[in-house]
Motif scaffolding. Structure first.
Motif, PDB file in Angstrom:
ATOM      1  N   GLN A   1       7.834   2.333  -5.238  1.00 39.13           N
ATOM      2  CA  GLN A   1       8.180   3.127  -6.412  1.00 39.13           C
ATOM      3  C   GLN A   1       7.060   3.100  -7.444  1.00 39.13           C
ATOM      4  O   GLN A   1       6.684   4.140  -8.002  1.00 39.13           O
ATOM      5  N   ALA A   2       6.513   1.911  -7.707  1.00 36.28           N
ATOM      6  CA  ALA A   2       5.436   1.802  -8.689  1.00 36.28           C
ATOM      7  C   ALA A   2       4.184   2.537  -8.210  1.00 36.28           C
ATOM      8  O   ALA A   2       3.458   3.135  -9.015  1.00 36.28           O
ATOM      9  N   THR A   3       3.913   2.499  -6.897  1.00 33.30           N
ATOM     10  CA  THR A   3       2.772   3.242  -6.350  1.00 33.30           C
ATOM     11  C   THR A   3       2.946   4.734  -6.582  1.00 33.30           C
ATOM     12  O   THR A   3       2.006   5.432  -6.985  1.00 33.30           O
ATOM     13  N   SER A   4       4.152   5.230  -6.351  1.00 33.92           N
ATOM     14  CA  SER A   4       4.432   6.646  -6.586  1.00 33.92           C
ATOM     15  C   SER A   4       4.242   7.006  -8.053  1.00 33.92           C
ATOM     16  O   SER A   4       3.650   8.042  -8.385  1.00 33.92           O
TER      17      SER A   4
ATOM     18  N   GLU B   1       1.448   9.660  -9.611  1.00 31.87           N
ATOM     19  CA  GLU B   1       1.833  10.770 -10.482  1.00 31.87           C
ATOM     20  C   GLU B   1       1.103  10.680 -11.821  1.00 31.87           C
ATOM     21  O   GLU B   1       0.677  11.695 -12.374  1.00 31.87           O
ATOM     22  N   HIS B   2       0.970   9.469 -12.344  1.00 33.52           N
ATOM     23  CA  HIS B   2       0.236   9.274 -13.596  1.00 33.52           C
ATOM     24  C   HIS B   2      -1.220   9.699 -13.452  1.00 33.52           C
ATOM     25  O   HIS B   2      -1.832  10.183 -14.414  1.00 33.52           O
ATOM     26  N   LEU B   3      -1.773   9.549 -12.253  1.00 30.83           N
ATOM     27  CA  LEU B   3      -3.166   9.915 -11.985  1.00 30.83           C
ATOM     28  C   LEU B   3      -3.297  11.375 -11.558  1.00 30.83           C
ATOM     29  O   LEU B   3      -4.337  11.782 -11.041  1.00 30.83           O
ATOM     30  N   ASN B   4      -2.223  12.145 -11.788  1.00 31.30           N
ATOM     31  CA  ASN B   4      -2.218  13.589 -11.501  1.00 31.30           C
ATOM     32  C   ASN B   4      -2.406  13.896 -10.021  1.00 31.30           C
ATOM     33  O   ASN B   4      -3.100  14.846  -9.646  1.00 31.30           O
ATOM     34  N   ILE B   5      -1.791  13.076  -9.172  1.00 24.70           N
ATOM     35  CA  ILE B   5      -1.776  13.340  -7.738  1.00 24.70           C
ATOM     36  C   ILE B   5      -0.421  13.942  -7.385  1.00 24.70           C
ATOM     37  O   ILE B   5       0.624  13.376  -7.707  1.00 24.70           O
TER      38      ILE B   5
ATOM     39  N   ILE C   1      -6.007   2.188  -5.336  1.00 20.07           N
ATOM     40  CA  ILE C   1      -5.255   3.441  -5.438  1.00 20.07           C
ATOM     41  C   ILE C   1      -5.907   4.367  -6.458  1.00 20.07           C
ATOM     42  O   ILE C   1      -5.970   5.588  -6.261  1.00 20.07           O
ATOM     43  N   ARG C   2      -6.424   3.810  -7.543  1.00 19.85           N
ATOM     44  CA  ARG C   2      -7.129   4.641  -8.532  1.00 19.85           C
ATOM     45  C   ARG C   2      -8.387   5.257  -7.924  1.00 19.85           C
ATOM     46  O   ARG C   2      -8.703   6.428  -8.163  1.00 19.85           O
ATOM     47  N   PHE C   3      -9.130   4.468  -7.152  1.00 19.89           N
ATOM     48  CA  PHE C   3     -10.316   5.007  -6.485  1.00 19.89           C
ATOM     49  C   PHE C   3      -9.925   6.125  -5.520  1.00 19.89           C
ATOM     50  O   PHE C   3     -10.588   7.166  -5.448  1.00 19.89           O
TER      51      PHE C   3
ATOM     52  N   GLU D   1     -17.369   4.446  -1.771  1.00 22.71           N
ATOM     53  CA  GLU D   1     -18.345   3.463  -2.233  1.00 22.71           C
ATOM     54  C   GLU D   1     -17.719   2.444  -3.181  1.00 22.71           C
ATOM     55  O   GLU D   1     -17.987   1.239  -3.090  1.00 22.71           O
ATOM     56  N   GLN D   2     -16.876   2.908  -4.094  1.00 22.16           N
ATOM     57  CA  GLN D   2     -16.255   1.984  -5.047  1.00 22.16           C
ATOM     58  C   GLN D   2     -15.314   1.012  -4.341  1.00 22.16           C
ATOM     59  O   GLN D   2     -15.279  -0.176  -4.664  1.00 22.16           O
ATOM     60  N   MET D   3     -14.547   1.529  -3.383  1.00 20.98           N
ATOM     61  CA  MET D   3     -13.668   0.641  -2.622  1.00 20.98           C
ATOM     62  C   MET D   3     -14.477  -0.396  -1.853  1.00 20.98           C
ATOM     63  O   MET D   3     -14.112  -1.576  -1.793  1.00 20.98           O
TER      64      MET D   3
END
Length: 459
Positions: free
Chosen positions: A306-309, A313-317, A339-341, A367-369
């Motif tokens: 749930q938190a991942t979802s 959504e907060h990251l506009n996905i 997940i942000r990357f 690259e960041q990951m």
């Protein structure tokens, strides 16, 4: 309920309001135990503070349309349902400014405030502390930290977890809560420059307003001076990224003074606490805990589905179905930074649509990951790296006996078990049940197998 309520916790019955709004949301959705998300609760508290949707959007760095959508689709209907449940009448919510008066009429306003903060002049030093965005799915972790430090009076808490899981963000938000609600004095110490314990103790004395002109000759004398200060307000020291003074869970030879630092922190009579963040356990703290000293080891896991979802959504996905979000949570183990990357790449190359990325049926490591995973890999001991290589080469689960036979240098079963325990803690491997009579086996997690395959050429 994870955001910092600050002074509002004294003017509104926030805990009861959160529970009742969650009940209303569950009733509307027809789902038991549906709770307000962190984002929704943050927006409610913004309304209680008199903030408009535009002001809330600026605070949380989102577009105002996102805030208005959450208010219209979730918050306003829940407030209406609560009103009907309590009064059997329908309340009118035409705009954001109607919410606080409606909730006040329903009895959620606290008119019996017990005075002001008892420590209004507490002094804090936040030098080096990063800014924290909204947290997702960390309500229980914040409550656990509060119980351990405030209620159980643990003098030292070690917060561990892999790189990117959010230890620093959680520590920052927790320290803000203690400062705002309970008047704690906060000292944030970044361990990036590997300060000696004497330097940390000197900072504590300055924080507490020490008037002593004597120069302590030992760490014990430092603590004696701290005891004599006797500040009214309790205090919290955050030692962030303790890894910088560690080598394979033990202090560097130049920093062994932290053994005395933590022992004295537990054994002397003072009003403070120490919160340590580290991606690895600290052998010395584990030893002191086993000796019965007031130390707590706290491992921070990744976000749940749930938190991942909510984070995506907060990251506009755009998440059209739960399957894609669940897959991201499983592959990246709920690691917020990874997940942000990933979200950055999805916005850039897939127009923000998770479904388009999911069609590729691949594990993306950009690259960041890779740099984040490099940090984890480099913290492993040579034996831990060798075991990881063998698991990558085998490309199937291996039992402990099979692993021992594959290693070039003889390793005792006890040493191998210690290695497997460390690899599980840093989320490199997972335990599975083998096909032969339910024998336990170990394999690399898919993300780590992909990392080793692509970048280290071990398979």
């Amino acid at each position: 309920m994870t955001s910092d309520p600050g002074p509002m916790s004294r003017t509104w019955h926030l805990e009861r309001l959160y529970g009742d709004l969650s009940w209303a949301k569950a009733q509307r959705n027809g789902r038991e135990n549906a709770m307000l998300s962190d984002v929704e609760w943050n927006y409610v508290q913004g309304l209680l503070a008199g903030a408009s949707p535009a002001e809330i959007a600026r605070q949380w760095n989102v577009v105002s349309g996102t805030v208005r959508g959450v208010l219209c689709d979730v918050i306003y209907p829940c407030v209406k349902l609560l009103s009907h449940h309590h009064t059997q009448q329908e309340v009118t919510i035409r705009q954001w400014s109607d919410v606080a008066p409606a909730l006040e009429q329903l009895g959620y306003r606290n008119y019996y405030v017990q005075g002001d903060n008892p420590f209004p002049t507490s002094t804090s030093c936040w030098e080096g502390a990063p800014e924290v965005e909204v947290l997702f799915g960390r309500g229980q972790s914040l409550a656990d930290l509060r119980r351990q430090i405030v209620d159980e009076q643990r003098k030292v808490v070690l917060l561990t977890g892999v790189e990117g899981v959010g230890k620093t963000a959680l520590a920052r938000r927790f320290a803000e809560q203690l400062e705002g609600e309970l008047g704690y004095s906060i000292l944030w110490v970044s361990m990036a420059a590997a300060p000696l314990p004497e330097m940390v103790l000197a900072k504590i004395q300055r924080l507490l307003g020490s008037q002593s002109t004597a120069t302590p000759r030992t760490l014990e004398e430092h603590w004696l001076q701290i005891i004599q200060i006797r500040p009214e307000a309790p205090w919290l020291v955050v030692l962030d990224e303790m890894d910088n003074v560690l080598e394979h869970q033990k202090y560097r030879p130049t920093h062994k003074g932290y053994q005395i630092f933590f022992r004295q922190a537990c054994q002397t009579n003072h009003t403070g606490h120490v919160l340590v963040t580290s991606s690895q356990k600290v052998t010395n703290l584990c030893f002191l805990k086993n000796k019965g000293l007031p130390i707590k080891l706290f491992k921070l896991d990744g976000l749940d589905k749930q938190a991942t979802s909510e984070l995506l959504e907060h990251l506009n996905i755009e998440c059209q179905n739960h399957q894609g979000c669940d897959s991201v949570q499983k592959i990246y183990n709920g690691n917020p930074q990874l997940i942000r990357f990933l979200a950055t790449s999805i916005r850039e190359f897939f127009n923000g649509k998770l479904s388009q990325f999911a069609e590729l049926n691949t594990i993306l490591i950009d690259e960041q990951m890779r740099l984040l995973l490099d940090m984890q890999w480099q913290r492993l001991s040579p034996l831990e790296q060798n075991v990881s290589r063998e698991l990558a080469d085998a490309d199937r689960p291996l039992s402990i006996s099979e692993l021992r036979n594959r290693l070039n240098n003889p390793v005792s079963t006890g040493s191998l078990i210690d290695v497997l325990r460390c690899l599980k803690d840093c989320e490199f491997i997972e335990q599975v049940v083998g096909k032969r009579q339910g024998e336990a086996g170990y394999q690399l997690r898919p993300l780590i197998y992909k990392y080793l395959s692509d970048y280290l050429n071990y398979t």
